[in-house]
Scaffold this motif. Sequence first.
Motif, PDB file in Angstrom:
ATOM      1  N   THR A 266      18.161  -2.817 -21.856  1.00  0.00           N
ATOM      2  CA  THR A 266      17.925  -3.788 -20.619  1.00  0.00           C
ATOM      3  C   THR A 266      18.985  -4.680 -20.497  1.00  0.00           C
ATOM      4  O   THR A 266      19.507  -5.303 -21.268  1.00  0.00           O
ATOM      5  CB  THR A 266      16.549  -4.335 -20.662  1.00  0.00           C
ATOM      6  OG1 THR A 266      15.784  -3.470 -20.663  1.00  0.00           O
ATOM      7  CG2 THR A 266      16.539  -5.186 -19.331  1.00  0.00           C
ATOM      8  N   SER A 268      20.726  -8.038 -17.842  1.00  0.00           N
ATOM      9  CA  SER A 268      20.539  -9.419 -16.995  1.00  0.00           C
ATOM     10  C   SER A 268      21.865  -9.745 -16.612  1.00  0.00           C
ATOM     11  O   SER A 268      22.666  -9.936 -17.459  1.00  0.00           O
ATOM     12  CB  SER A 268      19.420 -10.193 -17.522  1.00  0.00           C
ATOM     13  OG  SER A 268      18.272  -9.902 -17.882  1.00  0.00           O
ATOM     14  N   ARG A 407       8.872 -14.715 -11.389  1.00  0.00           N
ATOM     15  CA  ARG A 407       8.949 -15.142 -12.795  1.00  0.00           C
ATOM     16  C   ARG A 407       8.396 -16.240 -13.291  1.00  0.00           C
ATOM     17  O   ARG A 407       8.429 -16.318 -14.734  1.00  0.00           O
ATOM     18  CB  ARG A 407      10.825 -15.778 -12.696  1.00  0.00           C
ATOM     19  CG  ARG A 407      11.682 -14.717 -12.638  1.00  0.00           C
ATOM     20  CD  ARG A 407      13.064 -15.501 -12.121  1.00  0.00           C
ATOM     21  NE  ARG A 407      13.342 -16.044 -13.552  1.00  0.00           N
ATOM     22  CZ  ARG A 407      14.761 -16.588 -13.498  1.00  0.00           C
ATOM     23  NH1 ARG A 407      15.692 -16.392 -12.442  1.00  0.00           N
ATOM     24  NH2 ARG A 407      15.018 -17.229 -14.540  1.00  0.00           N
ATOM     25  N   ALA A 416      14.072 -13.767 -17.778  1.00  0.00           N
ATOM     26  CA  ALA A 416      14.254 -12.703 -16.781  1.00  0.00           C
ATOM     27  C   ALA A 416      13.097 -11.765 -16.686  1.00  0.00           C
ATOM     28  O   ALA A 416      11.817 -11.958 -17.488  1.00  0.00           O
ATOM     29  CB  ALA A 416      15.307 -11.725 -17.466  1.00  0.00           C
ATOM     30  N   ALA A 418      12.001  -7.605 -16.061  1.00  0.00           N
ATOM     31  CA  ALA A 418      12.572  -6.301 -15.929  1.00  0.00           C
ATOM     32  C   ALA A 418      11.413  -5.263 -15.635  1.00  0.00           C
ATOM     33  O   ALA A 418      10.183  -5.533 -15.927  1.00  0.00           O
ATOM     34  CB  ALA A 418      13.055  -5.736 -17.446  1.00  0.00           C
ATOM     35  N   ARG A 444      15.707  -8.003  -8.693  1.00  0.00           N
ATOM     36  CA  ARG A 444      16.083  -9.382  -8.567  1.00  0.00           C
ATOM     37  C   ARG A 444      15.077 -10.134  -8.355  1.00  0.00           C
ATOM     38  O   ARG A 444      14.182 -10.123  -7.672  1.00  0.00           O
ATOM     39  CB  ARG A 444      17.022  -9.260  -7.413  1.00  0.00           C
ATOM     40  CG  ARG A 444      17.843 -10.582  -7.106  1.00  0.00           C
ATOM     41  CD  ARG A 444      18.805 -10.606  -5.963  1.00  0.00           C
ATOM     42  NE  ARG A 444      19.732  -9.506  -5.882  1.00  0.00           N
ATOM     43  CZ  ARG A 444      20.740  -9.657  -5.567  1.00  0.00           C
ATOM     44  NH1 ARG A 444      21.360 -10.652  -5.009  1.00  0.00           N
ATOM     45  NH2 ARG A 444      21.710  -8.546  -5.623  1.00  0.00           N
ATOM     46  N   THR A 448      18.290 -13.909 -10.839  1.00  0.00           N
ATOM     47  CA  THR A 448      18.863 -12.921 -11.847  1.00  0.00           C
ATOM     48  C   THR A 448      18.517 -11.413 -11.319  1.00  0.00           C
ATOM     49  O   THR A 448      17.545 -11.186 -10.885  1.00  0.00           O
ATOM     50  CB  THR A 448      17.951 -13.080 -13.315  1.00  0.00           C
ATOM     51  OG1 THR A 448      18.210 -14.483 -13.693  1.00  0.00           O
ATOM     52  CG2 THR A 448      18.248 -12.205 -14.173  1.00  0.00           C
ATOM     53  N   TRP A 449      19.513 -10.667 -11.554  1.00  0.00           N
ATOM     54  CA  TRP A 449      19.440  -9.335 -11.536  1.00  0.00           C
ATOM     55  C   TRP A 449      19.466  -8.690 -12.777  1.00  0.00           C
ATOM     56  O   TRP A 449      20.095  -8.638 -13.654  1.00  0.00           O
ATOM     57  CB  TRP A 449      20.882  -8.751 -10.647  1.00  0.00           C
ATOM     58  CG  TRP A 449      20.996  -7.566 -10.736  1.00  0.00           C
ATOM     59  CD1 TRP A 449      21.506  -6.367 -11.729  1.00  0.00           C
ATOM     60  CD2 TRP A 449      20.763  -6.533  -9.464  1.00  0.00           C
ATOM     61  NE1 TRP A 449      21.720  -5.146 -11.196  1.00  0.00           N
ATOM     62  CE2 TRP A 449      21.331  -5.119  -9.827  1.00  0.00           C
ATOM     63  CE3 TRP A 449      20.488  -6.814  -8.328  1.00  0.00           C
ATOM     64  CZ2 TRP A 449      21.136  -4.032  -9.015  1.00  0.00           C
ATOM     65  CZ3 TRP A 449      20.408  -5.633  -7.346  1.00  0.00           C
ATOM     66  CH2 TRP A 449      20.751  -4.558  -7.740  1.00  0.00           C
ATOM     67  N   THR A 450      18.348  -7.810 -13.049  1.00  0.00           N
ATOM     68  CA  THR A 450      17.985  -7.304 -14.194  1.00  0.00           C
ATOM     69  C   THR A 450      17.655  -5.807 -13.925  1.00  0.00           C
ATOM     70  O   THR A 450      17.059  -5.271 -12.974  1.00  0.00           O
ATOM     71  CB  THR A 450      16.824  -7.811 -14.905  1.00  0.00           C
ATOM     72  OG1 THR A 450      17.050  -9.177 -15.205  1.00  0.00           O
ATOM     73  CG2 THR A 450      16.356  -7.138 -16.472  1.00  0.00           C
ATOM     74  N   SER A 452      16.852  -2.112 -16.351  1.00  0.00           N
ATOM     75  CA  SER A 452      16.667  -1.387 -17.578  1.00  0.00           C
ATOM     76  C   SER A 452      17.017   0.082 -17.415  1.00  0.00           C
ATOM     77  O   SER A 452      16.844   0.743 -16.305  1.00  0.00           O
ATOM     78  CB  SER A 452      14.723  -1.176 -17.716  1.00  0.00           C
ATOM     79  OG  SER A 452      14.376  -2.690 -17.964  1.00  0.00           O
ATOM     80  N   TYR A 482      27.320 -10.373 -18.471  1.00  0.00           N
ATOM     81  CA  TYR A 482      26.071  -9.845 -18.482  1.00  0.00           C
ATOM     82  C   TYR A 482      25.721 -10.139 -19.889  1.00  0.00           C
ATOM     83  O   TYR A 482      26.157 -10.549 -20.935  1.00  0.00           O
ATOM     84  CB  TYR A 482      25.822  -8.505 -18.328  1.00  0.00           C
ATOM     85  CG  TYR A 482      26.713  -7.728 -19.394  1.00  0.00           C
ATOM     86  CD1 TYR A 482      26.258  -7.102 -20.607  1.00  0.00           C
ATOM     87  CD2 TYR A 482      28.209  -7.382 -19.119  1.00  0.00           C
ATOM     88  CE1 TYR A 482      27.123  -6.506 -21.683  1.00  0.00           C
ATOM     89  CE2 TYR A 482      28.939  -6.646 -20.079  1.00  0.00           C
ATOM     90  CZ  TYR A 482      28.397  -6.353 -21.043  1.00  0.00           C
ATOM     91  OH  TYR A 482      29.380  -5.638 -22.140  1.00  0.00           O
ATOM     92  N   TRP A 485      19.358  -7.193 -23.329  1.00  0.00           N
ATOM     93  CA  TRP A 485      18.443  -7.513 -24.192  1.00  0.00           C
ATOM     94  C   TRP A 485      18.172  -6.705 -25.569  1.00  0.00           C
ATOM     95  O   TRP A 485      18.756  -5.828 -25.724  1.00  0.00           O
ATOM     96  CB  TRP A 485      16.919  -7.286 -23.341  1.00  0.00           C
ATOM     97  CG  TRP A 485      16.785  -7.832 -22.182  1.00  0.00           C
ATOM     98  CD1 TRP A 485      17.694  -8.496 -21.367  1.00  0.00           C
ATOM     99  CD2 TRP A 485      15.352  -7.913 -21.555  1.00  0.00           C
ATOM    100  NE1 TRP A 485      17.018  -9.080 -20.396  1.00  0.00           N
ATOM    101  CE2 TRP A 485      15.740  -8.770 -20.318  1.00  0.00           C
ATOM    102  CE3 TRP A 485      14.189  -7.797 -21.684  1.00  0.00           C
ATOM    103  CZ2 TRP A 485      14.844  -9.090 -19.409  1.00  0.00           C
ATOM    104  CZ3 TRP A 485      13.113  -7.838 -21.011  1.00  0.00           C
ATOM    105  CH2 TRP A 485      13.319  -8.849 -19.865  1.00  0.00           C
TER     106      TRP A 485
END
Length: 485
Positions: A266, A268, A407, A416, A418, A444, A448-450, A452, A482, A485
């Motif tokens: 993953t 972020s 969030r 973050a 996911a 998004r 934060t853009w995450t 997986s 970036y 995780w």
Amino acid sequence: MAAVLRMQSEDSTYWLVREAFGWSVVLQILWRFPARPDPVDLVAFNERLRDSVLNRRLVRAGVPIARPRWVHADFAPELSIDATPIESGGIETWSGTELYHTPLDPERGPAWRLRGVAVDDGGFVLSLTALHLVADGRTMVAAAMAALADTAFDPLSGADAVRRPTDVAGNATLLDSVGSRLQDAADGLRQVAEAGRGVALAVATLARNRVPLLGRDRPGGRSSSKIGHPPSSTEHGPTARAESHGRPVKAPAHLRSPRAQCSWTTVSVDAAHWDSVAHRYGGTANTLFVAVLAGALRASGYADGGPLKVGIPVSRRTEHDDRGNATAGVSVLVTDELVTGGDLARLRRRCKEAFARLSAGQRAAHVHLLPLVSLLPTTLVVRAATAGSGMPDAVASNLGDFGQGLRSVGAVTATAVAFRGIAQGVDPAQPYRFGDGLQSWAVRAGDTWTFSVAAFDEERFPDSDALRGLLSGELDRWSLEYRMW
């Protein structure tokens, strides 16, 4: 009686794999918190999910050719919090176990579960799992966000309840049963009519495009035996068909993935930074997402230098749409013209053209046949679905922007959020696999853009370290900052 919501064509893939293979396609939202949210807030979140569209169950029809119906469930799972904290390095193991083994059932329930665990570094991880049969990704995330905001509501909760046989005795139950069977019979007739109309449309589409319905990539191509993406979600456009003949023929998926196990990672990224890099290279956030996945897949040697077909799911939800799944999609061919760290304008144009074809109603022939699926024997449908090798090499599913509210649980904000999904119950001894290449889901949440990433090809991605290495190399070449995780 109130209007009945039946199982839709968009749900049919997940029902088919459940009936044919015993698979459960499960989705998961994962929150990583720097501290544990207040238990009162966690309990409130779970209680509000009871009112959401996730809390549904499926009732089989009393007439064989009628579709099952959805009702709001009259039961829901309790919040589950593990008593023992996990190590900070064990988050993937814990969340993966929940994703692969949480017991969910669309008929008997529950169809979702909220579970959390403390981390020994003072943090906290929260997982929400749900059946894809009940909700697509965007619907699931929207339901979670509504529950966090205390606005969750399922339109079906106001419909007439489908009583269980033991609930009520006497004339009321008899009348309900007769009324339900009449509705089922009417739906069965509609399904026969829709199937006939679909066959006619499919034939017309084939005649117009002059392509085989279940053709292989080229003469002599071998079956992939993979079922990894809904047939309603990725379709061929004229450009894709013209270029698909250059794609190399791969060995069957079960030979390349003998253990039927995915590798995961993953990523972020600051959302503004992601947008800035995408615009710098002439693209959008979504085209950069597609390019990164395609680049990492190509770097693995997966396509032997040939073009890659990337599926892009697209939400088709309309206002006051009660469906759990409302996703169609497009597929684009990524060729060696796209160079890592190069111009994204051509890919952006291809994506835009594919979206325009979908909006104009240009659908692949097999999409028109979906109403026919429920009328055919399962074995025949499976044989047809696995006969070709037209599934995407990668799937880039951007669920969208859900804002900062996704969030926060009470006063604690996640670092973050996911999203990911998998099929439970895939038997490595069988020739069928869920997915191929890379599949990724992006969300998004606030700033934060995450995303997986699941790697299904065990030859090219033998473990998570290999996946992380190839993906980080691709991200570096796009000059992205970036955190993995």
